[in-house]
Every structure is written in structure tokens, then in C-alpha cells.
Design a protein around this motif. Structure first.
Motif, PDB file in Angstrom:
ATOM      1  N   ALA A  60      -7.212   1.022 -12.327  1.00 46.43           N
ATOM      2  CA  ALA A  60      -6.098   0.135 -12.657  1.00 46.43           C
ATOM      3  C   ALA A  60      -6.427  -1.333 -12.410  1.00 46.43           C
ATOM      4  N   GLY A  61      -7.635  -1.622 -11.888  1.00 51.24           N
ATOM      5  CA  GLY A  61      -8.045  -2.999 -11.637  1.00 51.24           C
ATOM      6  C   GLY A  61      -7.459  -3.610 -10.385  1.00 51.24           C
ATOM      7  N   LEU A  62      -6.926  -2.778  -9.496  1.00 55.23           N
ATOM      8  CA  LEU A  62      -6.275  -3.304  -8.297  1.00 55.23           C
ATOM      9  C   LEU A  62      -7.276  -3.745  -7.242  1.00 55.23           C
ATOM     10  N   LEU A  63      -8.482  -3.164  -7.241  1.00 52.75           N
ATOM     11  CA  LEU A  63      -9.472  -3.561  -6.244  1.00 52.75           C
ATOM     12  C   LEU A  63      -9.999  -4.968  -6.495  1.00 52.75           C
ATOM     13  N   ASP A  64     -10.028  -5.379  -7.756  1.00 48.26           N
ATOM     14  CA  ASP A  64     -10.473  -6.739  -8.068  1.00 48.26           C
ATOM     15  C   ASP A  64      -9.539  -7.778  -7.447  1.00 48.26           C
ATOM     16  N   GLU A  65      -8.251  -7.451  -7.399  1.00 48.96           N
ATOM     17  CA  GLU A  65      -7.277  -8.394  -6.858  1.00 48.96           C
ATOM     18  C   GLU A  65      -7.451  -8.594  -5.357  1.00 48.96           C
ATOM     19  N   VAL A  66      -8.035  -7.596  -4.680  1.00 47.81           N
ATOM     20  CA  VAL A  66      -8.184  -7.690  -3.224  1.00 47.81           C
ATOM     21  C   VAL A  66      -9.090  -8.862  -2.857  1.00 47.81           C
ATOM     22  N   LEU A  67     -10.205  -9.010  -3.569  1.00 47.56           N
ATOM     23  CA  LEU A  67     -11.144 -10.080  -3.263  1.00 47.56           C
ATOM     24  C   LEU A  67     -10.607 -11.447  -3.658  1.00 47.56           C
ATOM     25  N   LEU A  68      -9.611 -11.484  -4.553  1.00 47.25           N
ATOM     26  CA  LEU A  68      -9.002 -12.755  -4.944  1.00 47.25           C
ATOM     27  C   LEU A  68      -7.871 -13.163  -4.004  1.00 47.25           C
ATOM     28  N   GLU A  86       0.829  -1.210   0.000  1.00 44.71           N
ATOM     29  CA  GLU A  86       0.000   0.000   0.000  1.00 44.71           C
ATOM     30  C   GLU A  86       0.863   1.259   0.000  1.00 44.71           C
ATOM     31  N   ILE A  87       1.992   1.203   0.690  1.00 45.83           N
ATOM     32  CA  ILE A  87       2.910   2.339   0.663  1.00 45.83           C
ATOM     33  C   ILE A  87       3.439   2.564  -0.750  1.00 45.83           C
ATOM     34  N   HIS A  88       3.717   1.462  -1.448  1.00 44.01           N
ATOM     35  CA  HIS A  88       4.187   1.566  -2.832  1.00 44.01           C
ATOM     36  C   HIS A  88       3.107   2.179  -3.727  1.00 44.01           C
ATOM     37  N   LYS A  89       1.849   1.783  -3.517  1.00 47.54           N
ATOM     38  CA  LYS A  89       0.748   2.357  -4.303  1.00 47.54           C
ATOM     39  C   LYS A  89       0.634   3.863  -4.066  1.00 47.54           C
ATOM     40  N   LEU A  90       0.744   4.259  -2.803  1.00 41.52           N
ATOM     41  CA  LEU A  90       0.665   5.688  -2.495  1.00 41.52           C
ATOM     42  C   LEU A  90       1.848   6.441  -3.087  1.00 41.52           C
ATOM     43  N   TYR A  91       3.006   5.808  -3.084  1.00 42.54           N
ATOM     44  CA  TYR A  91       4.187   6.438  -3.678  1.00 42.54           C
ATOM     45  C   TYR A  91       3.982   6.667  -5.173  1.00 42.54           C
ATOM     46  N   LEU A  92       3.320   5.715  -5.844  1.00 40.68           N
ATOM     47  CA  LEU A  92       3.039   5.877  -7.265  1.00 40.68           C
ATOM     48  C   LEU A  92       2.041   7.008  -7.513  1.00 40.68           C
ATOM     49  N   ASN A  93       1.198   7.305  -6.506  1.00 40.16           N
ATOM     50  CA  ASN A  93       0.244   8.412  -6.603  1.00 40.16           C
ATOM     51  C   ASN A  93       0.746   9.618  -5.808  1.00 40.16           C
ATOM     52  N   PHE A 151     -11.221  13.820   1.528  1.00 42.83           N
ATOM     53  CA  PHE A 151     -11.422  14.091   0.110  1.00 42.83           C
ATOM     54  C   PHE A 151     -10.230  13.689  -0.752  1.00 42.83           C
ATOM     55  N   SER A 152      -9.091  13.320  -0.131  1.00 42.67           N
ATOM     56  CA  SER A 152      -7.961  12.825  -0.926  1.00 42.67           C
ATOM     57  C   SER A 152      -8.007  11.313  -1.071  1.00 42.67           C
ATOM     58  N   THR A 153      -8.473  10.603  -0.041  1.00 41.71           N
ATOM     59  CA  THR A 153      -8.518   9.141  -0.095  1.00 41.71           C
ATOM     60  C   THR A 153      -9.399   8.615  -1.225  1.00 41.71           C
ATOM     61  N   PRO A 154     -10.612   9.152  -1.447  1.00 41.04           N
ATOM     62  CA  PRO A 154     -11.425   8.656  -2.577  1.00 41.04           C
ATOM     63  C   PRO A 154     -10.740   8.792  -3.931  1.00 41.04           C
ATOM     64  N   LEU A 155      -9.938   9.835  -4.129  1.00 36.03           N
ATOM     65  CA  LEU A 155      -9.214   9.988  -5.390  1.00 36.03           C
ATOM     66  C   LEU A 155      -8.207   8.862  -5.578  1.00 36.03           C
ATOM     67  N   LEU A 156      -7.540   8.475  -4.493  1.00 36.07           N
ATOM     68  CA  LEU A 156      -6.583   7.377  -4.571  1.00 36.07           C
ATOM     69  C   LEU A 156      -7.287   6.053  -4.848  1.00 36.07           C
ATOM     70  N   LEU A 157      -8.465   5.853  -4.243  1.00 36.99           N
ATOM     71  CA  LEU A 157      -9.218   4.625  -4.477  1.00 36.99           C
ATOM     72  C   LEU A 157      -9.722   4.533  -5.911  1.00 36.99           C
ATOM     73  N   LYS A 158     -10.151   5.649  -6.478  1.00 34.52           N
ATOM     74  CA  LYS A 158     -10.602   5.637  -7.864  1.00 34.52           C
ATOM     75  C   LYS A 158      -9.467   5.301  -8.816  1.00 34.52           C
ATOM     76  N   ALA A 159      -8.272   5.787  -8.504  1.00 36.53           N
ATOM     77  CA  ALA A 159      -7.106   5.452  -9.335  1.00 36.53           C
ATOM     78  C   ALA A 159      -6.809   3.951  -9.263  1.00 36.53           C
ATOM     79  N   GLU A 160      -6.938   3.369  -8.063  1.00 31.44           N
ATOM     80  CA  GLU A 160      -6.733   1.931  -7.930  1.00 31.44           C
ATOM     81  C   GLU A 160      -7.807   1.143  -8.667  1.00 31.44           C
ATOM     82  N   HIS A 161      -9.038   1.610  -8.588  1.00 31.40           N
ATOM     83  CA  HIS A 161     -10.138   0.917  -9.257  1.00 31.40           C
ATOM     84  C   HIS A 161      -9.957   0.945 -10.769  1.00 31.40           C
TER      85      HIS A 161
END
Length: 216
Positions: free
Chosen positions: A71-79, A5-12, A59-69
Motif C-alpha cells: 500500500a506504500g505506507l512504509l515509504d511514508e515512514v521515512l518521510l 498503527e492500531i487503525h492499520k491493524l484494524y483494517l487488517n 509469522f503473522s507480523t510479516p504478513l501485515l508488513l507486506k500489506a503495508e508495503h
């Protein structure tokens, strides 16, 4: 998972820098607008820092979640073999480290502009540190609930912002009792309890919201 997750935030990092810049500029402009009256600055500093921290995280966290969504990263969470709650907790921990702690540093840097002593600044920043996990958790929950909606900011304001009121009230109680020379241990414990409760509530509801968001 926290490292991931730190790496994801670093990319954003662009979104993180924008959030930190908003916090710093808002503090600077408010300090100028309030003038040089020491009493007014000291009274306004706690609520200003808390309100700006709430707005920054929610208001910053939803922007990060939309970027993950996207990129298809949220689908991997459930797998993943681990429960989604571990993903949510790791995201909260990463945000506290990469967004919450820098916000504390900015708050400490700007505290002299509000005529706060070292002890007053330390108490205020400690209340913020205790509240950051809950604010991050609420931001994640709000982001998941509004992932597929237009005007998500308005929905977050209606659904999530009221939940931050107990945090704000107890934090201000800590600062006020400390200013009056009274024992602030009780409201500080209540602040920690409310923060922990909101993290548990947000993680529990966030698992349902995550599944709903991915399935849509």
C-alpha cells in the motif's frame, strides 16, 4: 502514532482473526492429543503456550508488513519528521494491544483444559505478557528483513527463531521454580531484561532494515 498503527491493524482484521484462530485451534487440538493425565497437561502447558505464541507473532507480523508495503505506507515512514524507531515502537505497542492481549485472553480461556489452577495460569500469562513486546519486535524485524524475499518463513525460522530461545528458557524457569515452591523472582527479572534487550536490538536493527527495504 500508536493510534495510527492500531487503525492499520484494524483494517487488517482478517489476518488478526486468522492468527487468533490458529492459536485457539492449536491449543484445543493439543489439549485433546495430550489426553486427560493431569501431570502431563500441567508440564506441557507452559511450553505449548509459549511456542504457539512465538509462532503466531513471528509469522503473522510479516504478513501485515507486506500489506503495508504494497500500500506504500512504509515509504511514508521515512518521510515522517520523527525517527523510524518511533514507528517501530508504535507498531510493537499496537500489536501487543490488538494481538498480544487477545492471545492472553484465549490462553486464560483454555487454561482449564490443561488442568492449570488460577495461580498457575496467572503466572504463565504474566510471563507471556512480559515476552510479547520482544516477540512482536522480533516479528517486525523478521518481516522487514524478508520483505522482498521468496520463502520468507524459512528465513525467519533461521534468523529470528533462535533469538526467542532465551525468552522461552527463562519463562519455563519461572514456571518450574514456581511449581517447586521456590522463589521465581530472579528468572522473572531475567525474562524482563532479555525482553527489553531484544526490543532495543530489534528496533535498532529494524531502522536499518526499514531503510534497506524501502530503497530496494
Amino acid at each position: 502514532m500508536i493510534r495510527n498503527e492500531i487503525h492499520k491493524l484494524y483494517l487488517n482484521s482478517g489476518n488478526l482473526l486468522a492468527s487468533l484462530s490458529f492459536f485457539a485451534l492449536a491449543l484445543f487440538y493439543f489439549s485433546l492429543a495430550l489426553g486427560s493425565e493431569e501431570i502431563i497437561l500441567k508440564h506441557c502447558a507452559p511450553i505449548l503456550l509459549w511456542l504457539l505464541a512465538i509462532l503466531t507473532l513471528l509469522f503473522s507480523t510479516p504478513l501485515l508488513l507486506k500489506a503495508e508495503h504494497q500500500a506504500g505506507l512504509l515509504d511514508e515512514v521515512l518521510l515522517h519528521p520523527l525517527a523510524p524507531s518511533f514507528y517501530l515502537l508504535s507498531k510493537i505497542g499496537a500489536e501487543v494491544l490488538l494481538l498480544g492481549l487477545p492471545l492472553l485472553g484465549i490462553g486464560a480461556l483454555f487454561s482449564p483444559l490443561f488442568s492449570l489452577s488460577f495461580v498457575e495460569s496467572a503466572q504463565l500469562l504474566l510471563t507471556l505478557l512480559m515476552g510479547f513486546p520482544a516477540l512482536s519486535a522480533l516479528g517486525v524485524l523478521g518481516g522487514l528483513l524478508t520483505l522482498h524475499t521468496q520463502g520468507g518463513g524459512l528465513l525467519i525460522s533461521l534468523l529470528i527463531l533462535p533469538l526467542t530461545i532465551p525468552l522461552l528458557l527463562f519463562a519455563l524457569s519461572v514456571m518450574e521454580m514456581a511449581r517447586l515452591g521456590l522463589d521465581s523472582f530472579a528468572p522473572f527479572c531475567l525474562l524482563i531484561s532479555v525482553s527489553l534487550f531484544l526490543v532495543i536490538l530489534s528496533v535498532g536493527a529494524g531502522q536499518w532494515a526499514l531503510r534497506l527495504a524501502v530503497e530496494e
